[in-house]
Design a protein around this motif. Structure first.
Motif, PDB file in Angstrom:
ATOM      1  N   THR A 137       1.040  -1.208  -0.097  1.00  0.00           N
ATOM      2  CA  THR A 137      -0.010   0.046  -0.016  1.00  0.00           C
ATOM      3  C   THR A 137       1.018   1.313   0.051  1.00  0.00           C
ATOM      4  OG1 THR A 137      -0.081   0.083   2.465  1.00  0.00           O
ATOM      5  CG2 THR A 137      -1.761  -1.346   1.262  1.00  0.00           C
ATOM      6  N   ALA A 180      -4.452   3.425   4.436  1.00  0.00           N
ATOM      7  CA  ALA A 180      -3.438   2.634   3.760  1.00  0.00           C
ATOM      8  C   ALA A 180      -2.941   1.327   4.767  1.00  0.00           C
ATOM      9  CB  ALA A 180      -2.280   3.272   3.244  1.00  0.00           C
ATOM     10  N   LEU A 181      -2.916   1.742   5.974  1.00  0.00           N
ATOM     11  CA  LEU A 181      -2.321   0.756   7.005  1.00  0.00           C
ATOM     12  C   LEU A 181      -3.288  -0.367   7.379  1.00  0.00           C
ATOM     13  CD1 LEU A 181      -0.303   3.227   9.486  1.00  0.00           C
ATOM     14  CD2 LEU A 181       0.536   1.224   8.272  1.00  0.00           C
ATOM     15  N   THR A 187      -3.527  -2.702   4.757  1.00  0.00           N
ATOM     16  CA  THR A 187      -2.332  -3.706   4.428  1.00  0.00           C
ATOM     17  C   THR A 187      -2.356  -4.739   4.973  1.00  0.00           C
ATOM     18  OG1 THR A 187      -0.881  -1.442   4.578  1.00  0.00           O
ATOM     19  CG2 THR A 187       0.233  -3.592   4.470  1.00  0.00           C
ATOM     20  N   CYS A 247       3.872  -1.015   3.615  1.00  0.00           N
ATOM     21  CA  CYS A 247       3.425   0.270   3.299  1.00  0.00           C
ATOM     22  C   CYS A 247       4.243   1.393   3.302  1.00  0.00           C
ATOM     23  CB  CYS A 247       2.185   0.538   4.819  1.00  0.00           C
ATOM     24  SG  CYS A 247       1.404   2.133   4.523  1.00  0.00           S
ATOM     25  N   LEU A 276       6.693  -0.295   7.365  1.00  0.00           N
ATOM     26  CA  LEU A 276       6.312   0.969   7.027  1.00  0.00           C
ATOM     27  C   LEU A 276       7.412   1.749   6.596  1.00  0.00           C
ATOM     28  CD1 LEU A 276       4.073   3.019   7.149  1.00  0.00           C
ATOM     29  CD2 LEU A 276       4.445   3.495   9.463  1.00  0.00           C
TER      30      LEU A 276
END
Ligand SMILES: [Zn+2]
Ligand SMILES: [Zn+2]
Length: 348
Positions: free
Chosen positions: A242, A255-256, A259, A265, A289
């Protein structure tokens, strides 16, 4: 060579035209006739509406435009590669060339006080000519247009770097939050890198529509309260990769949330803040991340080659073109944020 027209941004959502002398290239510099100079979200966020930037983003009243693409018309002493007539993309930051980041090709991260971004601390591309350091110029392949090149100089380069950090491939379903120009770029490139399906979200209906029309996403999803559930359903629990291209806190959380376990991400959209449940969204899902800022000279050069082989033209996401004389209208359209990329084009 006389004088030229250029554009500066006073910081009150207006554009000011100035007449300045055409610069003469010094040691290691080239003079470019500008051919395309696109407008970036960061120009709007930190300069056009208000001069908000500090440090690397401080605007020093120079000629605006940090996404330049042009043709060499004069070469200063000491240049070793470029010649008159060469078509070039300008990597938009000139660095000291000797610090760790510069030697790594990430001029964006140059730690020297001499670091200067075109259109921020030194004159940029919204003028008939641009004085550029030879070592910030990358030769534009013949197959690509000047507008293609301008789009690579910042937005497509930035999107590509984010996808490289995510190591995107055919193994991945990809979600892009924010379908502005960088999000559209990420969608186009993720597909070329083999990923799919590609999902995209945005709050603006016009941007969802554009992404659908361009065929760069398989699902264009309205970023509302139901978005996370829709994405989970479409993907059976989220995407492997993502990327947030919006800079909006809620979009970063989406987005998180979207995922998958063991997924990756990346945050590419600038500014703002984010607040999220770290254990639930990051730690317990084993999510990696990444932060990703612009790209390197090497990756930008690679990307230009890939675009030729992939038969892709970044200029497809340009919805509005204006001559330099209509820069005020160009900025108004870009600031409305309803369409795709806005680009100043030069016919000479
Ligand atoms: Zn930019
Ligand atoms: Zn440096």
């Amino acid at each position: 060579m006389g004088s030229m027209d250029g554009v500066v941004l006073p910081g009150n959502s207006t554009v000011e035209h100035v007449t300045v002398p055409v610069p003469v290239p010094g040691h290691g510099q080239v003079l470019l006739a500008m051919k395309a100079s696109s407008i970036c979200g960061s120009d709007l966020r930190a300069i056009y509406r208000e001069h908000l930037g500090t440090g690397d983003e401080a605007y020093r009243g120079v000629i605006a435009g940090h996404e330049p693409c042009g043709q060499v018309v004069a070469v200063g002493p000491g240049c070793r590669r470029l010649a008159e007539g060469d078509r070039v993309v300008v990597y938009h930051i000139s660095g000291c060339g000797v610090c760790e980041e510069c030697r790594h090709g990430y001029l964006i991260g140059c730690t020297s006080p001499s670091r200067a971004a075109y259109g921020w601390q030194r004159d940029g591309g919204h003028a008939q000519y641009l004085l550029a350091e030879e070592n910030t110029c990358i030769v534009l392949p013949d197959e690509l247009s000047f507008v293609d090149g301008a789009l690579v100089s910042c937005g497509f380069g930035t999107a590509y770097e984010g996808l490289l950090k995510l190591d995107v491939s055919g193994r991945d379903r990809v979600l892009i939050t924010g379908l502005g120009p960088v999000g559209l770029a990420a969608a186009m490139l993720a597909r070329a890198m083999g990923a799919g399906p590609i999902l995209g979200t945005d709050v603006a209906p016009g941007r969802l529509e554009l992404a659908r029309e361009l065929g760069v996403v398989d699902h264009a999803i309205r970023a509302d309260d139901g978005a996370a559930a829709t994405i989970a359903e479409l993907t059976g629990g989220g995407c492997e990769a993502t990327i947030d291209c919006s800079g909006n806190g809620a979009a970063r959380v989406l987005a998180l949330e979207s995922t998958r376990r063991w997924g990756r991400c990346a945050f590419v959209g600038e500014g703002g803040r984010v607040d999220f449940a770290v254990s639930e969204l990051l730690i317990h899902k084993q999510v990696a991340l990444f932060g990703s800022w612009v790209t390197s000279l090497r990756h930008m050069e690679d990307l230009l080659g890939h675009l030729v082989r992939w038969g892709l033209h970044p200029e497809r996401i340009v919805t509005d073109r204006f001559p330099l004389a209509e820069a005020a209208q160009a900025y108004r359209v870009a600031d409305a944020g309803a369409g795709g990329k806005v680009c100043l084009v030069f016919d000479s």
